[in-house]
Design a protein around this motif. Structure first.
Motif, PDB file in Angstrom:
ATOM      1  N   GLY A   1       0.786  -1.373  -0.068  1.00 13.28           N
ATOM      2  CA  GLY A   1       0.057  -0.063   0.058  1.00 13.28           C
ATOM      3  C   GLY A   1       0.825   1.094  -0.018  1.00 13.28           C
ATOM      4  O   GLY A   1       2.018   1.269   0.439  1.00 13.28           O
ATOM      5  N   TRP A   2       0.295   2.245  -0.424  1.00 16.23           N
ATOM      6  CA  TRP A   2       0.786   3.449  -0.250  1.00 16.23           C
ATOM      7  C   TRP A   2      -0.167   4.453   0.664  1.00 16.23           C
ATOM      8  O   TRP A   2      -1.394   4.518   0.232  1.00 16.23           O
ATOM      9  CB  TRP A   2       0.962   4.250  -1.575  1.00 16.23           C
ATOM     10  CG  TRP A   2       2.120   3.673  -2.526  1.00 16.23           C
ATOM     11  CD1 TRP A   2       1.826   2.856  -3.535  1.00 16.23           C
ATOM     12  CD2 TRP A   2       3.505   4.051  -2.415  1.00 16.23           C
ATOM     13  NE1 TRP A   2       3.114   2.585  -4.213  1.00 16.23           N
ATOM     14  CE2 TRP A   2       4.144   3.425  -3.457  1.00 16.23           C
ATOM     15  CE3 TRP A   2       4.052   5.084  -1.689  1.00 16.23           C
ATOM     16  CZ2 TRP A   2       5.558   3.665  -3.739  1.00 16.23           C
ATOM     17  CZ3 TRP A   2       5.392   5.268  -1.964  1.00 16.23           C
ATOM     18  CH2 TRP A   2       6.384   4.638  -2.911  1.00 16.23           C
ATOM     19  N   PHE A   3       0.732   5.237   1.474  1.00 14.35           N
ATOM     20  CA  PHE A   3      -0.347   5.973   2.307  1.00 14.35           C
ATOM     21  C   PHE A   3       0.381   7.470   2.413  1.00 14.35           C
ATOM     22  O   PHE A   3       1.718   7.537   1.740  1.00 14.35           O
ATOM     23  CB  PHE A   3      -0.204   5.654   3.775  1.00 14.35           C
ATOM     24  CG  PHE A   3      -1.099   4.337   4.144  1.00 14.35           C
ATOM     25  CD1 PHE A   3      -0.534   3.012   3.731  1.00 14.35           C
ATOM     26  CD2 PHE A   3      -2.115   4.399   4.660  1.00 14.35           C
ATOM     27  CE1 PHE A   3      -1.189   1.986   3.950  1.00 14.35           C
ATOM     28  CE2 PHE A   3      -2.789   3.284   4.773  1.00 14.35           C
ATOM     29  CZ  PHE A   3      -2.502   2.092   4.494  1.00 14.35           C
TER      30      PHE A   3
ATOM     31  N   GLU B   1      -3.046   9.193   5.756  1.00 11.11           N
ATOM     32  CA  GLU B   1      -4.371   8.586   5.126  1.00 11.11           C
ATOM     33  C   GLU B   1      -3.887   7.551   4.149  1.00 11.11           C
ATOM     34  O   GLU B   1      -2.812   7.614   3.453  1.00 11.11           O
ATOM     35  CB  GLU B   1      -5.045   9.458   4.565  1.00 11.11           C
ATOM     36  CG  GLU B   1      -4.461  10.412   3.852  1.00 11.11           C
ATOM     37  CD  GLU B   1      -5.033  11.613   2.977  1.00 11.11           C
ATOM     38  OE1 GLU B   1      -6.317  11.927   3.461  1.00 11.11           O
ATOM     39  OE2 GLU B   1      -4.758  12.115   1.728  1.00 11.11           O
ATOM     40  N   PHE B   2      -4.846   6.611   3.701  1.00 13.94           N
ATOM     41  CA  PHE B   2      -4.587   5.737   2.679  1.00 13.94           C
ATOM     42  C   PHE B   2      -4.845   6.415   1.316  1.00 13.94           C
ATOM     43  O   PHE B   2      -5.478   7.225   1.020  1.00 13.94           O
ATOM     44  CB  PHE B   2      -5.792   4.644   2.728  1.00 13.94           C
ATOM     45  CG  PHE B   2      -5.836   3.787   1.723  1.00 13.94           C
ATOM     46  CD1 PHE B   2      -7.049   4.032   0.689  1.00 13.94           C
ATOM     47  CD2 PHE B   2      -5.101   2.654   1.351  1.00 13.94           C
ATOM     48  CE1 PHE B   2      -7.105   3.192  -0.415  1.00 13.94           C
ATOM     49  CE2 PHE B   2      -5.222   1.752   0.147  1.00 13.94           C
ATOM     50  CZ  PHE B   2      -6.047   2.000  -0.499  1.00 13.94           C
ATOM     51  N   VAL B   3      -3.935   6.002   0.468  1.00 14.25           N
ATOM     52  CA  VAL B   3      -3.720   6.429  -0.959  1.00 14.25           C
ATOM     53  C   VAL B   3      -4.255   5.253  -1.891  1.00 14.25           C
ATOM     54  O   VAL B   3      -5.167   5.590  -2.679  1.00 14.25           O
ATOM     55  CB  VAL B   3      -2.310   6.896  -1.328  1.00 14.25           C
ATOM     56  CG1 VAL B   3      -2.356   7.522  -2.656  1.00 14.25           C
ATOM     57  CG2 VAL B   3      -2.204   8.132  -0.329  1.00 14.25           C
ATOM     58  N   ALA B   4      -3.455   4.152  -1.797  1.00 15.83           N
ATOM     59  CA  ALA B   4      -3.739   3.155  -2.882  1.00 15.83           C
ATOM     60  C   ALA B   4      -2.964   1.939  -2.411  1.00 15.83           C
ATOM     61  O   ALA B   4      -2.374   1.790  -1.490  1.00 15.83           O
ATOM     62  CB  ALA B   4      -3.104   3.368  -4.234  1.00 15.83           C
TER      63      ALA B   4
ATOM     64  N   ALA C   1      -6.909  -0.133   5.693  1.00 18.38           N
ATOM     65  CA  ALA C   1      -6.559   0.142   7.081  1.00 18.38           C
ATOM     66  C   ALA C   1      -4.942   0.003   7.516  1.00 18.38           C
ATOM     67  O   ALA C   1      -4.412  -0.874   7.086  1.00 18.38           O
ATOM     68  CB  ALA C   1      -7.324  -0.922   7.956  1.00 18.38           C
ATOM     69  N   SER C   2      -4.609   1.164   7.980  1.00 22.13           N
ATOM     70  CA  SER C   2      -3.060   0.987   8.224  1.00 22.13           C
ATOM     71  C   SER C   2      -2.710   0.049   9.268  1.00 22.13           C
ATOM     72  O   SER C   2      -1.493  -0.430   9.176  1.00 22.13           O
ATOM     73  CB  SER C   2      -2.765   2.547   8.859  1.00 22.13           C
ATOM     74  OG  SER C   2      -3.328   2.965   9.925  1.00 22.13           O
TER      75      SER C   2
ATOM     76  N   CYS D   1       5.471   4.065   1.804  1.00 20.48           N
ATOM     77  CA  CYS D   1       5.160   2.587   1.243  1.00 20.48           C
ATOM     78  C   CYS D   1       4.995   1.675   2.400  1.00 20.48           C
ATOM     79  O   CYS D   1       5.579   1.810   3.435  1.00 20.48           O
ATOM     80  CB  CYS D   1       6.121   2.390   0.492  1.00 20.48           C
ATOM     81  SG  CYS D   1       6.334   0.466  -0.035  1.00 20.48           S
ATOM     82  N   ALA D   2       4.057   0.663   2.146  1.00 19.59           N
ATOM     83  CA  ALA D   2       3.685  -0.202   3.457  1.00 19.59           C
ATOM     84  C   ALA D   2       3.595  -1.878   2.913  1.00 19.59           C
ATOM     85  O   ALA D   2       3.041  -1.786   1.778  1.00 19.59           O
ATOM     86  CB  ALA D   2       2.876   0.283   4.369  1.00 19.59           C
TER      87      ALA D   2
END
Length: 124
Positions: free
Chosen positions: A35-37, A46-49, A107-108, A96-97
């Protein structure tokens, strides 16, 4: 353990494009959804993609849908975020996660590993 290193941030003008990259090392990259935040000054992260482990499923926040594209190259252990038609409100540090599962998530807390972030500044 998974180590993540983002790159590609910078200062651009509104309407320009940037491509962020996230290089992963450590455990099997292809086993994780990615994911990208982003976090703007004074705001919550916040969530991006997000993209599933094989890249078949993606999800985007409404604020970036149609402008940003997330992709991954499992052979190169890299995930990308192509950002087009950038706006000043896209200004943030982008993270990046790597998720603990193979499915996309907004959800982070689902993401176990995080990079240090790369700064994107969009001037008007």
């Amino acid at each position: 353990q998974v180590q993540l290193v983002e790159s590609g941030g910078g200062l651009v003008q509104a309407g320009d494009s940037l491509r962020l990259s996230c290089a992963a090392s450590g455990r099997t990259f292809s086993s994780y959804a990615m994911g990208w935040f982003r976090q703007a000054p004074g705001q919550e992260r916040e969530f991006v993609a997000a993209i599933s482990w094989l890249g078949g499923n993606t999800d985007y926040d409404d604020s970036v849908r149609g402008r940003f594209t997330i992709s991954r190259d499992n052979a190169k252990n890299t995930v990308f975020l192509q950002m087009n038609s950038l706006k000043p409100e896209d200004t943030a540090v982008y993270y990046c996660a790597a998720s603990g599962s193979r499915r996309v998530s907004r959800a982070s807390y689902e993401y176990a590993y995080w990079g240090q972030g790369t700064r994107v500044t969009v001037s008007s």
